[in-house]
Design a protein around this motif. Structure first.
Motif, PDB file in Angstrom:
ATOM      1  N   UNK A   3     -54.727 -69.416  30.474  1.00 33.89           N
ATOM      2  CA  UNK A   3     -54.986 -70.826  30.792  1.00 33.89           C
ATOM      3  C   UNK A   3     -53.838 -71.485  31.548  1.00 33.89           C
ATOM      4  N   UNK A   4     -52.602 -71.194  31.172  1.00 34.68           N
ATOM      5  CA  UNK A   4     -51.462 -71.790  31.865  1.00 34.68           C
ATOM      6  C   UNK A   4     -51.383 -71.315  33.314  1.00 34.68           C
ATOM      7  N   UNK A   5     -51.618 -70.030  33.533  1.00 29.43           N
ATOM      8  CA  UNK A   5     -51.617 -69.508  34.898  1.00 29.43           C
ATOM      9  C   UNK A   5     -52.739 -70.136  35.719  1.00 29.43           C
ATOM     10  N   UNK A   6     -53.880 -70.324  35.081  1.00 30.52           N
ATOM     11  CA  UNK A   6     -55.007 -70.969  35.755  1.00 30.52           C
ATOM     12  C   UNK A   6     -54.645 -72.396  36.159  1.00 30.52           C
ATOM     13  N   UNK A   7     -53.971 -73.114  35.270  1.00 28.67           N
ATOM     14  CA  UNK A   7     -53.568 -74.490  35.572  1.00 28.67           C
ATOM     15  C   UNK A   7     -52.547 -74.518  36.707  1.00 28.67           C
ATOM     16  N   UNK A   8     -51.584 -73.624  36.673  1.00 24.35           N
ATOM     17  CA  UNK A   8     -50.603 -73.593  37.753  1.00 24.35           C
ATOM     18  C   UNK A   8     -51.268 -73.321  39.101  1.00 24.35           C
ATOM     19  N   UNK A   9     -52.271 -72.478  39.096  1.00 24.04           N
ATOM     20  CA  UNK A   9     -52.992 -72.190  40.341  1.00 24.04           C
ATOM     21  C   UNK A   9     -53.726 -73.420  40.834  1.00 24.04           C
ATOM     22  N   UNK A  10     -54.330 -74.178  39.913  1.00 28.73           N
ATOM     23  CA  UNK A  10     -55.039 -75.400  40.284  1.00 28.73           C
ATOM     24  C   UNK A  10     -54.078 -76.420  40.894  1.00 28.73           C
ATOM     25  N   UNK A  11     -52.868 -76.489  40.353  1.00 28.49           N
ATOM     26  CA  UNK A  11     -51.902 -77.496  40.784  1.00 28.49           C
ATOM     27  C   UNK A  11     -51.075 -77.075  41.996  1.00 28.49           C
ATOM     28  N   UNK A  12     -51.215 -75.835  42.421  1.00 30.64           N
ATOM     29  CA  UNK A  12     -50.349 -75.333  43.492  1.00 30.64           C
ATOM     30  C   UNK A  12     -50.600 -75.999  44.846  1.00 30.64           C
ATOM     31  N   UNK A  13     -51.833 -76.126  45.325  1.00 30.19           N
ATOM     32  CA  UNK A  13     -52.025 -76.726  46.654  1.00 30.19           C
ATOM     33  C   UNK A  13     -51.626 -78.194  46.670  1.00 30.19           C
ATOM     34  N   UNK A  14     -51.273 -78.677  47.851  1.00 29.03           N
ATOM     35  CA  UNK A  14     -50.929 -80.091  47.998  1.00 29.03           C
ATOM     36  C   UNK A  14     -52.145 -80.962  47.745  1.00 29.03           C
ATOM     37  N   UNK A  78     -58.923 -75.290  32.801  1.00 33.27           N
ATOM     38  CA  UNK A  78     -57.713 -75.497  31.985  1.00 33.27           C
ATOM     39  C   UNK A  78     -57.671 -76.891  31.373  1.00 33.27           C
ATOM     40  N   UNK A  79     -57.175 -76.955  30.147  1.00 30.71           N
ATOM     41  CA  UNK A  79     -57.088 -78.195  29.384  1.00 30.71           C
ATOM     42  C   UNK A  79     -55.628 -78.453  29.018  1.00 30.71           C
ATOM     43  N   UNK A 104     -55.625 -72.385  22.794  1.00 27.31           N
ATOM     44  CA  UNK A 104     -56.295 -72.197  24.073  1.00 27.31           C
ATOM     45  C   UNK A 104     -55.939 -73.207  25.139  1.00 27.31           C
ATOM     46  N   UNK A 105     -54.991 -74.095  24.850  1.00 30.25           N
ATOM     47  CA  UNK A 105     -54.587 -75.079  25.850  1.00 30.25           C
ATOM     48  C   UNK A 105     -53.856 -74.395  27.002  1.00 30.25           C
ATOM     49  N   UNK A 106     -53.910 -75.063  28.168  1.00 31.42           N
ATOM     50  CA  UNK A 106     -53.162 -74.604  29.332  1.00 31.42           C
ATOM     51  C   UNK A 106     -51.837 -75.336  29.465  1.00 31.42           C
ATOM     52  N   UNK A 107     -51.752 -76.517  28.905  1.00 29.07           N
ATOM     53  CA  UNK A 107     -50.537 -77.314  28.993  1.00 29.07           C
ATOM     54  C   UNK A 107     -50.424 -78.247  27.807  1.00 29.07           C
ATOM     55  N   UNK A 108     -49.251 -78.839  27.658  1.00 29.76           N
ATOM     56  CA  UNK A 108     -49.024 -79.798  26.580  1.00 29.76           C
ATOM     57  C   UNK A 108     -48.149 -80.923  27.111  1.00 29.76           C
ATOM     58  N   UNK A 109     -48.494 -82.147  26.759  1.00 32.52           N
ATOM     59  CA  UNK A 109     -47.674 -83.300  27.114  1.00 32.52           C
ATOM     60  C   UNK A 109     -46.843 -83.718  25.914  1.00 32.52           C
ATOM     61  N   UNK A 144     -42.024 -71.980  25.271  1.00 29.84           N
ATOM     62  CA  UNK A 144     -42.776 -71.414  26.401  1.00 29.84           C
ATOM     63  C   UNK A 144     -42.168 -70.096  26.854  1.00 29.84           C
ATOM     64  N   UNK A 145     -40.855 -70.087  26.999  1.00 27.97           N
ATOM     65  CA  UNK A 145     -40.183 -68.889  27.483  1.00 27.97           C
ATOM     66  C   UNK A 145     -40.228 -67.753  26.461  1.00 27.97           C
ATOM     67  N   UNK A 146     -40.432 -68.102  25.192  1.00 28.50           N
ATOM     68  CA  UNK A 146     -40.530 -67.086  24.141  1.00 28.50           C
ATOM     69  C   UNK A 146     -41.940 -66.508  24.026  1.00 28.50           C
ATOM     70  N   UNK A 147     -42.869 -67.000  24.832  1.00 28.73           N
ATOM     71  CA  UNK A 147     -44.210 -66.418  24.828  1.00 28.73           C
ATOM     72  C   UNK A 147     -45.355 -67.392  24.695  1.00 28.73           C
ATOM     73  N   UNK A 148     -45.082 -68.633  24.290  1.00 28.13           N
ATOM     74  CA  UNK A 148     -46.149 -69.648  24.162  1.00 28.13           C
ATOM     75  C   UNK A 148     -46.339 -70.303  25.526  1.00 28.13           C
ATOM     76  N   UNK A 149     -46.952 -69.566  26.447  1.00 28.50           N
ATOM     77  CA  UNK A 149     -47.008 -70.000  27.844  1.00 28.50           C
ATOM     78  C   UNK A 149     -47.902 -71.222  28.008  1.00 28.50           C
ATOM     79  N   UNK A 150     -47.272 -72.367  28.201  1.00 18.86           N
ATOM     80  CA  UNK A 150     -47.963 -73.617  28.480  1.00 18.86           C
ATOM     81  C   UNK A 150     -47.239 -74.321  29.618  1.00 18.86           C
ATOM     82  N   UNK A 151     -47.977 -75.087  30.408  1.00 19.27           N
ATOM     83  CA  UNK A 151     -47.353 -75.970  31.386  1.00 19.27           C
ATOM     84  C   UNK A 151     -46.816 -77.179  30.620  1.00 19.27           C
ATOM     85  N   UNK A 152     -45.521 -77.407  30.690  1.00 21.07           N
ATOM     86  CA  UNK A 152     -44.897 -78.504  29.961  1.00 21.07           C
ATOM     87  C   UNK A 152     -44.986 -79.775  30.799  1.00 21.07           C
ATOM     88  N   UNK A 153     -45.680 -80.773  30.264  1.00 20.32           N
ATOM     89  CA  UNK A 153     -45.770 -82.089  30.884  1.00 20.32           C
ATOM     90  C   UNK A 153     -44.818 -83.000  30.111  1.00 20.32           C
TER      91      UNK A 153
END
Length: 310
Positions: A3-14, A78-79, A104-109, A144-153
């Motif tokens: 999910x985190x990789x999916x979110x990063x892909x969504x956010x990559x383009x301008x 991604x959520x 199952x989240x892709x990111x966390x605020x 995140x770096x220890x394995x809980x891969x989430x996009x940190x907001x």
């Protein structure tokens, strides 16, 4: 793809992504069916929909996780989940991040308010010190770096909390300093809650690195700008935290008024559409795959017929 990789892909383009915020599995599925590439589980909306309570830190992390699991299971987009203050000290923050990743989240605020927190457009009173704010984001990045891969907001409410004491300019300076520091620690999306003008929003985008998020709350403190203008300023995400909840409440109130008059509300989806949204068609199609299952070759047909008759 996680999910985190999916979110990063969504956010990559301008450009600026329009992100309607959800509050349960059904609203998240409607966001996905409408074609939006991501959604956000709003803490305000979940608190209202799940418990009819204000967004003042009254829901526990377990309740948020329970709601989040249902949301993430219902969609393939991604959520991002609202993690509030991280629910405690740095150890709590790390555990919260780990639990959100498992849900199952892709990111966390995560934000820098003093617990119990409150909605940023209803009068933030206090934020934690710089040191404590940095500890929270460092703990989240470490998880995140220890394995809980989430996009940190990473979010700051310093603009609102410090204005009364330091004035609007110094409050904004502090908020921007915090976001810069969060970015240096490894936060990927930066969010300054409740800027007061388009000029402040433009300054955020000029001075804060990384991907910036804007909060488009109708009747809130921040000007509601069209996504094209937000993209021009430099925002990558435009969150609409209460649009779906507000529209749902309005529709339900209107329907209840019609029912009080003895009328069946006309402004509704038909039954077939509702069945499709919640998955009756997919459920029946799944059962059809097993309807004519062949008996095992070593099974006597008389035994099958006898079992069926019983």
């Amino acid at each position: 793809m996680t999910p985190a990789q999916q979110l990063r892909k969504v956010l990559q383009p301008a450009g600026c992504r329009v992100m309607p915020c959800c509050f349960d599995a059904l609203s998240a599925r409607l966001v996905e069916h409408a074609g939006f590439p991501l959604t956000f589980m709003s803490g305000f909306a979940v608190s209202a929909a799940r418990a009819a309570l204000p967004d003042t830190g009254l829901l526990s992390v377990s309740e948020m996780l329970d709601q989040g699991r249902s949301i993430c299971d219902a969609v393939s987009i991604p959520v991002i989940g609202d993690g509030d203050t991280g629910h405690g000290n740095p150890a709590n923050v790390r555990r919260t991040v780990t639990q959100y990743a498992r849900a199952g989240f892709a990111g966390i605020m995560l934000e820098d308010q003093l617990a119990p927190k409150r909605c940023g457009h209803t009068g933030v009173k206090e934020v934690v010190s710089r040191t404590e704010a940095l500890r929270r984001i460092r703990a989240a990045v470490d998880a995140r770096d220890a394995g809980a891969d989430l996009v940190i907001v990473a979010r700051t409410d310093a603009r609102s909390a410090l204005e009364a004491v330091h004035g609007p300019r110094r409050a904004l300076d502090e908020a921007i300093w915090r976001l810069q520091a969060f970015a240096d620690l490894g936060a990927e999306v930066l969010f300054l809650e409740a800027p007061r003008s388009e000029a402040e929003m433009a300054r955020i985008c000029r001075e804060v690195p990384g991907l910036r998020m804007a909060n488009m709350l109708e009747e809130g403190i921040t000007p509601v700008l069209p996504p094209t203008r937000l993209a021009e300023i430099g925002f990558r995400i435009a969150a609409y935290p209460l649009t779906l909840l507000s529209c749902a409440v309005h529709a339900m109130q209107a329907a209840l008024q019609q029912l009080q008059l003895g009328q069946t509300p006309a402004a509704r989806v038909d039954f077939a559409t509702l069945r499709g949204i919640v998955g009756f068609d997919a459920y029946d199609a799944l059962l059809d795959q097993y309807r004519h299952e062949d008996a095992p070759s070593n099974c006597d047909q008389s035994d099958v017929d006898q079992d069926a008759s019983q």
